[in-house]
Design a protein around this motif. Structure first.
Motif, PDB file in Angstrom:
ATOM      1  N   MET A 118       0.781  -1.088  -0.120  1.00 49.07           N
ATOM      2  CA  MET A 118       0.099  -0.083  -0.055  1.00 49.07           C
ATOM      3  C   MET A 118       1.046   1.304  -0.008  1.00 49.07           C
ATOM      4  SD  MET A 118      -3.423  -0.707   2.098  1.00 49.07           S
ATOM      5  CE  MET A 118      -3.652   0.985   2.269  1.00 49.07           C
ATOM      6  N   ASP A 119       0.567   2.311  -1.021  1.00 47.33           N
ATOM      7  CA  ASP A 119       1.406   3.352  -1.063  1.00 47.33           C
ATOM      8  C   ASP A 119       0.470   4.523  -0.643  1.00 47.33           C
ATOM      9  OD1 ASP A 119       2.202   5.882  -2.415  1.00 47.33           O
ATOM     10  OD2 ASP A 119       3.195   4.488  -3.899  1.00 47.33           O
ATOM     11  N   TYR A 120       0.573   4.997   0.524  1.00 46.47           N
ATOM     12  CA  TYR A 120      -0.170   6.143   1.081  1.00 46.47           C
ATOM     13  C   TYR A 120       0.735   7.134   1.815  1.00 46.47           C
ATOM     14  CZ  TYR A 120      -0.548   3.431   5.532  1.00 46.47           C
ATOM     15  OH  TYR A 120      -0.445   2.878   6.666  1.00 46.47           O
ATOM     16  N   ILE A 323      10.692  11.968 -14.853  1.00 46.98           N
ATOM     17  CA  ILE A 323       9.657  12.536 -14.092  1.00 46.98           C
ATOM     18  C   ILE A 323       8.869  11.601 -13.299  1.00 46.98           C
ATOM     19  CG2 ILE A 323       9.405  14.560 -15.836  1.00 46.98           C
ATOM     20  CD1 ILE A 323       7.113  12.690 -17.030  1.00 46.98           C
ATOM     21  N   TYR A 324       7.671  12.035 -12.743  1.00 46.34           N
ATOM     22  CA  TYR A 324       6.636  11.374 -11.768  1.00 46.34           C
ATOM     23  C   TYR A 324       6.338  10.059 -12.434  1.00 46.34           C
ATOM     24  CZ  TYR A 324       2.998  11.344  -8.148  1.00 46.34           C
ATOM     25  OH  TYR A 324       2.112  11.400  -7.265  1.00 46.34           O
ATOM     26  N   ALA A 325       5.947   9.923 -13.375  1.00 49.88           N
ATOM     27  CA  ALA A 325       5.671   8.563 -14.050  1.00 49.88           C
ATOM     28  C   ALA A 325       6.937   7.568 -14.033  1.00 49.88           C
ATOM     29  CB  ALA A 325       5.211   8.613 -15.478  1.00 49.88           C
ATOM     30  N   THR A 327       9.367   7.401 -12.197  1.00 50.46           N
ATOM     31  CA  THR A 327       9.387   6.989 -10.686  1.00 50.46           C
ATOM     32  C   THR A 327       8.661   6.005 -10.321  1.00 50.46           C
ATOM     33  OG1 THR A 327      10.316   9.223 -10.299  1.00 50.46           O
ATOM     34  CG2 THR A 327       9.942   7.922  -8.423  1.00 50.46           C
ATOM     35  N   ASP A 328       7.332   6.362 -10.658  1.00 48.71           N
ATOM     36  CA  ASP A 328       6.096   5.417 -10.228  1.00 48.71           C
ATOM     37  C   ASP A 328       6.429   4.153 -10.954  1.00 48.71           C
ATOM     38  OD1 ASP A 328       4.651   5.968  -7.954  1.00 48.71           O
ATOM     39  OD2 ASP A 328       3.583   7.762  -9.491  1.00 48.71           O
ATOM     40  N   LEU A 329       6.905   4.192 -12.293  1.00 45.10           N
ATOM     41  CA  LEU A 329       6.780   2.785 -12.876  1.00 45.10           C
ATOM     42  C   LEU A 329       8.298   2.019 -12.369  1.00 45.10           C
ATOM     43  CD1 LEU A 329       6.303   4.067 -16.475  1.00 45.10           C
ATOM     44  CD2 LEU A 329       5.115   2.319 -15.477  1.00 45.10           C
TER      45      LEU A 329
END
Ligand code: ARG
Length: 586
Positions: A118-120, A323-325, A327-329
């Motif tokens: 969980m990422d919160y 960028i943000y994407a 990092t998330d990937l």
């Protein structure tokens, strides 16, 4: 322990089968006419089409089979073909006794403890934790606790924003204020030299200042970008300063989250994904997914059925920065490698929906996780002020979480009955818990996707759907038990039902397991809030109508005491998964 509906479904399915019908017709649900019965099964209506028979005939046969089951006090066929079921009071009491003895209080448990990452939280380092991050923390913490209560293994990651432009802005500003600092010199040696110690107050002042400056001062904005790039490419001075910023920020964040009763297993940040960016690029290249567009490296993710445009995901910008994407990937690769999760859940502002659509599609295309790994974006709405706009301080700024918590605690202290406390510390501690309960319940009672109005007066009210009301209900039970000198460690045994309110309470308690299932399926804690509120309300009328302390029939009195204890446990269990601590007095 099987839930009430599962048990009933098993029984009724067997009866359908014994009459020669498909057992799948035996699904039992909660009655939508509680004035007529507690549960119902509408399978005969579906069966009528399958077996070319009048539905009432099928229902009648099944009803006859169930007639002698001792668990029912009433089994009825009602035209055109409903099967109405009511449990006997003895059975309710027996089931409630079994539930009280079970460690999980009847909450269904997942098989083989699947892992959910969980990422919160998602706070940004160097910026004070503000109320925009409050909802993610509150909702995420609750979902984590619900999943854990149901036998899942949950790995909670705070996923700090610790790698982006906000750091570059702070570093750039510090370099203008303190050009003499050695960390800004080209020959800075991190092995022998230290950066000056920073503190939160400084960071809290620097970030907004630098952010504002970058909007009007182009040269400064350019510098901030350059500093971000320097950091991301390993410049020793920037790295050392960044580590100091992290140290100070994380200590502060940990304090705030602790006050809120929110905790994480991992304190990773976007920077931890850096090591996975190269592997990400390699995978994307290998699968021929990357292509150039206006100097950037992108992956197409639109799909033929898209109602609104879904632009390509940018993996590398034209200046070669991530960028943000990206990092998330990259983080998805890391999570898959570390945990092989069955699911990854992101509890993030719903305005980031498009970003996650792009990221998930790209992750699927590139097979970053197995097909059966669920990727879910759990978007939440905005917390608004009474003007219906995002909650602000009186002077229009973003409110810091620590200020909000202090305000709420003071307001809670004012509401409480001062005389019931033995010490000032206890009173302060209770005020803190009541305040947190008010904020959390006020948030979680709304479906997470909805916006809501932050109304402290209402949240702290002793009446209505509030955390305060629930805590108050528990203190009432506590005071009865204390007055009667009840030992709350003894086993809870229920012998029967004497009033309608008791029956309703037992039904609520026995169906709470199903509510947990529903809340987890929908990833929405509000169902638990509603259920707990209902139980508190039923208790209030029960308590109002019956005088437990003065009851002369000892069997009845014992039974009522047991019911009080079970109610208190069920309320506390539900508050616990909402992340709310209960109190003994208030
Ligand atoms: N730091 C981000 C923000 O403040 C939230 C991070 C959410 N999580 C994620 N994996 N993108 O908007």
């Amino acid at each position: 322990m099987k839930t009430m509906l599962q048990q009933l479904t098993d029984l009724v399915s067997a009866a359908f089968e014994a009459c020669g019908y498909d057992p799948a017709l035996g699904r039992v649900g909660v009655s939508n006419r509680p004035d007529l019965c507690q549960f119902q099964c509408n399978g005969a209506l579906t069966g009528a089409k399958l077996y070319h028979k009048a539905p009432f005939m099928i229902a009648d046969e099944v009803a006859k089979k169930l007639q002698d089951e001792p668990i029912f006090s009433k089994v009825e066929m009602v035209k055109p073909g409903f099967l109405n079921l009511t449990l006997s009071d003895e059975h309710l009491a027996k089931e409630a006794t079994a539930l009280a003895a079970s460690e999980t209080l009847g909450i269904p448990q997942a098989e083989n403890a699947p892992t959910i990452v969980m990422d919160y939280g998602g706070p940004n380092v160097a910026k004070p934790l503000h109320i925009g991050h409050l909802r993610s923390a509150i909702i995420g913490e609750s979902l984590k606790r619900i999943a854990r209560a149901m036998g899942y293994r949950v790995v909670a990651d705070v996923h700090l924003g610790d790698w982006g432009l906000q750091i570059g802005l702070v570093i750039a500003e510090l370099s203008e204020r303190h050009p003499e600092w050695r960390c800004f010199a080209a020959d800075f040696d991190p092995n022998t030299e230290k950066v000056p110690a920073l503190d939160v107050d400084l960071l809290n002042e620097v970030y907004p200042f630098a952010s504002k400056k970058s909007k009007t001062d182009e040269a400064f904005a350019e510098k901030a970008h350059r500093m971000t790039f320097e950091l991301q490419t390993g410049n020793p001075g920037c790295t050392a300063l960044w580590q100091e910023i992290l140290r100070v920020s994380i200590a502060d964040l940990k304090g705030s989250y602790e006050k809120l009763g929110v905790d994480f297993d991992l304190w990773y940040g976007e920077s931890n994904a850096e090591a996975y960016v190269e592997p990400l690029l390699a995978t994307l290249r290998e699968q021929n997914l990357l292509h150039e567009s206006e100097g950037a490296q992108v992956v197409d993710v639109e799909e033929p059925d898209d109602k609104a445009p879904v632009p390509p995901v940018i993996i590398k910008k034209s200046d070669n920065s991530n960028i943000y994407a990206t990092t998330d990937l990259a983080t998805i690769i890391q999570r898959e490698e570390d945990f092989h999760p069955a699911a990854i859940w992101y509890v993030v502002d719903k305005r980031q929906g498009l970003h996650f659509t792009q990221v998930f599609r790209c992750a699927r295309k590139a097979h970053l996780v197995p097909e059966d790994c669920e990727l879910s974006f759990l978007g939440f709405g905005t917390m608004n002020g009474s003007d219906g706009k995002p909650y602000k301080t009186r002077d229009g700024g973003v409110m810091r979480l620590s200020d909000l918590l202090a305000t709420v605690e003071d307001a809670a202290a004012e509401k409480m009955n001062q005389s019931s406390f033995v010490s000032a510390e206890e009173q302060r501690d209770t005020a803190r818990k009541v305040g947190i309960a008010a904020i959390k319940f006020g948030d979680l009672i709304n479906h997470r996707s909805k916006d809501y109005i932050f109304d402290l007066d209402r949240f702290l009210s002793f009446e209505g759907k509030t955390g305060t009301y629930l805590l108050y209900t528990i203190t009432r039970i506590h005071s009865i038990l204390e007055k009667l000198g009840v030992d709350d460690r003894a086993p809870i045994t229920l012998s029967g039902v004497y009033t309608d309110a008791e029956r309703d309470m037992l039904l609520n308690i026995l169906q709470t397991g199903e509510v947990f299932t529903h809340a987890l399926d929908e990833k929405a804690p509000n169902y638990i809030c509603e259920n707990a509120y209902k139980l508190a309300n039923l208790f209030s009328s029960f308590y109002h109508d019956n005088h437990i302390a003065t009851e002369s029939d000892p069997v009845k009195q014992q039974n009522w005491i047991s019911l009080c204890r079970l109610t208190s446990r069920m309320l506390q269990k539900q508050l616990d998964v909402l992340g709310i601590e209960s109190v003994k007095r208030m």
